[in-house]
Design a protein around this motif. Structure first.
Motif, PDB file in Angstrom:
ATOM      1  N   VAL A 188     -58.493   4.713  -8.056  1.00  0.00           N
ATOM      2  CA  VAL A 188     -57.406   4.595  -9.484  1.00  0.00           C
ATOM      3  C   VAL A 188     -56.158   3.332  -8.702  1.00  0.00           C
ATOM      4  CG1 VAL A 188     -55.782   6.434  -8.188  1.00  0.00           C
ATOM      5  CG2 VAL A 188     -56.700   5.833 -10.823  1.00  0.00           C
ATOM      6  N   PHE A 189     -56.303   2.448  -9.003  1.00  0.00           N
ATOM      7  CA  PHE A 189     -54.961   1.971  -9.332  1.00  0.00           C
ATOM      8  C   PHE A 189     -53.698   2.449  -9.458  1.00  0.00           C
ATOM      9  CE2 PHE A 189     -57.523  -1.591  -9.349  1.00  0.00           C
ATOM     10  CZ  PHE A 189     -57.796  -2.531  -8.394  1.00  0.00           C
ATOM     11  N   GLU A 190     -52.578   2.308  -9.389  1.00  0.00           N
ATOM     12  CA  GLU A 190     -51.501   3.056  -9.534  1.00  0.00           C
ATOM     13  C   GLU A 190     -50.157   2.073  -9.336  1.00  0.00           C
ATOM     14  OE1 GLU A 190     -49.334   7.260  -8.519  1.00  0.00           O
ATOM     15  OE2 GLU A 190     -48.903   5.610  -6.678  1.00  0.00           O
ATOM     16  N   ILE A 191     -49.754   1.690 -10.522  1.00  0.00           N
ATOM     17  CA  ILE A 191     -48.617   1.028 -10.823  1.00  0.00           C
ATOM     18  C   ILE A 191     -46.921   1.738 -10.910  1.00  0.00           C
ATOM     19  CG2 ILE A 191     -47.152  -0.829 -11.878  1.00  0.00           C
ATOM     20  CD1 ILE A 191     -50.057  -0.900 -13.459  1.00  0.00           C
ATOM     21  N   TYR A 192     -46.308   1.526 -10.317  1.00  0.00           N
ATOM     22  CA  TYR A 192     -44.599   2.101 -10.044  1.00  0.00           C
ATOM     23  C   TYR A 192     -43.922   0.528  -9.598  1.00  0.00           C
ATOM     24  CZ  TYR A 192     -45.731   0.374  -5.389  1.00  0.00           C
ATOM     25  OH  TYR A 192     -45.906  -0.480  -4.316  1.00  0.00           O
ATOM     26  N   LEU A 193     -42.489   1.467 -10.053  1.00  0.00           N
ATOM     27  CA  LEU A 193     -41.559   0.574  -9.748  1.00  0.00           C
ATOM     28  C   LEU A 193     -41.157   0.788  -8.057  1.00  0.00           C
ATOM     29  CD1 LEU A 193     -39.364   1.788 -12.949  1.00  0.00           C
ATOM     30  CD2 LEU A 193     -40.379  -0.629 -13.110  1.00  0.00           C
ATOM     31  N   ASP A 194     -40.341  -0.369  -8.122  1.00  0.00           N
ATOM     32  CA  ASP A 194     -40.433  -0.246  -6.641  1.00  0.00           C
ATOM     33  C   ASP A 194     -38.633  -0.144  -6.757  1.00  0.00           C
ATOM     34  OD1 ASP A 194     -38.414  -2.897  -7.252  1.00  0.00           O
ATOM     35  OD2 ASP A 194     -40.235  -4.440  -6.002  1.00  0.00           O
ATOM     36  N   ARG A 215     -38.950  -3.184 -10.031  1.00  0.00           N
ATOM     37  CA  ARG A 215     -40.031  -4.375 -10.564  1.00  0.00           C
ATOM     38  C   ARG A 215     -41.111  -3.405  -9.793  1.00  0.00           C
ATOM     39  NH1 ARG A 215     -38.698 -10.490  -9.980  1.00  0.00           N
ATOM     40  NH2 ARG A 215     -37.214 -10.777 -10.165  1.00  0.00           N
ATOM     41  N   PHE A 216     -42.556  -4.648 -10.971  1.00  0.00           N
ATOM     42  CA  PHE A 216     -43.532  -3.663 -11.098  1.00  0.00           C
ATOM     43  C   PHE A 216     -44.263  -3.597 -10.022  1.00  0.00           C
ATOM     44  CE2 PHE A 216     -42.019  -3.049 -15.747  1.00  0.00           C
ATOM     45  CZ  PHE A 216     -42.217  -1.793 -15.684  1.00  0.00           C
ATOM     46  N   ARG A 217     -44.632  -2.577  -8.711  1.00  0.00           N
ATOM     47  CA  ARG A 217     -46.010  -2.991  -8.032  1.00  0.00           C
ATOM     48  C   ARG A 217     -47.208  -2.576  -8.146  1.00  0.00           C
ATOM     49  NH1 ARG A 217     -44.348  -5.924  -3.631  1.00  0.00           N
ATOM     50  NH2 ARG A 217     -42.425  -6.738  -3.209  1.00  0.00           N
ATOM     51  N   TRP A 218     -47.911  -2.840  -7.927  1.00  0.00           N
ATOM     52  CA  TRP A 218     -49.267  -1.623  -8.197  1.00  0.00           C
ATOM     53  C   TRP A 218     -50.109  -1.668  -6.643  1.00  0.00           C
ATOM     54  CZ3 TRP A 218     -53.714  -4.208  -5.832  1.00  0.00           C
ATOM     55  CH2 TRP A 218     -53.995  -4.986  -5.891  1.00  0.00           C
ATOM     56  N   HIS A 219     -50.557  -0.120  -6.417  1.00  0.00           N
ATOM     57  CA  HIS A 219     -51.370  -0.197  -5.474  1.00  0.00           C
ATOM     58  C   HIS A 219     -52.988   0.567  -5.639  1.00  0.00           C
ATOM     59  CE1 HIS A 219     -48.363   3.159  -4.379  1.00  0.00           C
ATOM     60  NE2 HIS A 219     -49.706   3.488  -4.912  1.00  0.00           N
ATOM     61  N   LEU A 220     -53.780   0.731  -4.727  1.00  0.00           N
ATOM     62  CA  LEU A 220     -55.178   1.086  -5.222  1.00  0.00           C
ATOM     63  C   LEU A 220     -55.371   2.251  -3.738  1.00  0.00           C
ATOM     64  CD1 LEU A 220     -58.119   0.700  -6.711  1.00  0.00           C
ATOM     65  CD2 LEU A 220     -57.907  -1.163  -4.297  1.00  0.00           C
ATOM     66  N   LEU A 221     -55.434   3.122  -4.869  1.00  0.00           N
ATOM     67  CA  LEU A 221     -56.144   4.333  -3.511  1.00  0.00           C
ATOM     68  C   LEU A 221     -57.244   5.133  -3.874  1.00  0.00           C
ATOM     69  CD1 LEU A 221     -52.762   6.533  -5.670  1.00  0.00           C
ATOM     70  CD2 LEU A 221     -52.690   4.874  -3.493  1.00  0.00           C
ATOM     71  N   ASP A 244     -46.761  -5.599 -18.177  1.00  0.00           N
ATOM     72  CA  ASP A 244     -48.032  -6.139 -18.726  1.00  0.00           C
ATOM     73  C   ASP A 244     -48.467  -7.199 -17.085  1.00  0.00           C
ATOM     74  OD1 ASP A 244     -48.086  -5.630 -21.102  1.00  0.00           O
ATOM     75  OD2 ASP A 244     -46.897  -6.525 -22.168  1.00  0.00           O
ATOM     76  N   GLU A 245     -47.324  -8.231 -16.711  1.00  0.00           N
ATOM     77  CA  GLU A 245     -47.644  -8.737 -15.913  1.00  0.00           C
ATOM     78  C   GLU A 245     -48.176  -8.146 -14.174  1.00  0.00           C
ATOM     79  OE1 GLU A 245     -44.053 -10.957 -13.837  1.00  0.00           O
ATOM     80  OE2 GLU A 245     -43.826 -11.854 -15.941  1.00  0.00           O
ATOM     81  N   ALA A 276     -55.703  -6.460 -12.926  1.00  0.00           N
ATOM     82  CA  ALA A 276     -56.550  -6.795 -13.455  1.00  0.00           C
ATOM     83  C   ALA A 276     -57.798  -8.136 -12.411  1.00  0.00           C
ATOM     84  CB  ALA A 276     -56.401  -7.308 -14.468  1.00  0.00           C
ATOM     85  N   THR A 277     -56.715  -8.889 -12.390  1.00  0.00           N
ATOM     86  CA  THR A 277     -57.824  -9.781 -11.740  1.00  0.00           C
ATOM     87  C   THR A 277     -58.064  -9.876 -10.126  1.00  0.00           C
ATOM     88  OG1 THR A 277     -55.579 -11.282 -12.282  1.00  0.00           O
ATOM     89  CG2 THR A 277     -56.992 -12.093 -10.721  1.00  0.00           C
TER      90      THR A 277
END
Length: 58
Positions: A2-8, A12-18, A36-37, A43-44
């Motif tokens: 699962v991809f998870e998006i979080y605020l650092d 700012r928004f970051r994501w990681h894959l778990l 959205d960014e 998605a890329t």
């Protein structure tokens, strides 16, 4: 997985894959100003399953 998006810490928004155990297996190299960014960035990666694999031995 699962991809998870979080605020650092800079809001700012970051994501990681778990993986299934909740361990991080990939993460964003950049922080994004808006959600959205961040979604476009992950998605890329999500859609790159046919990307070439390069390694130092060949």
């Amino acid at each position: 997985m699962v991809f998870e998006i979080y605020l650092d810490s800079d809001d700012r928004f970051r994501w990681h894959l778990l993986d299934q155990k909740g361990q991080i297996v990939a993460l964003a190299a950049e922080a994004h100003r808006d959600l959205d960014e961040a979604v476009r960035s992950l998605a890329t990666v999500r859609d790159s399953n046919r990307a070439e694999i390069r390694h130092p031995q060949g």
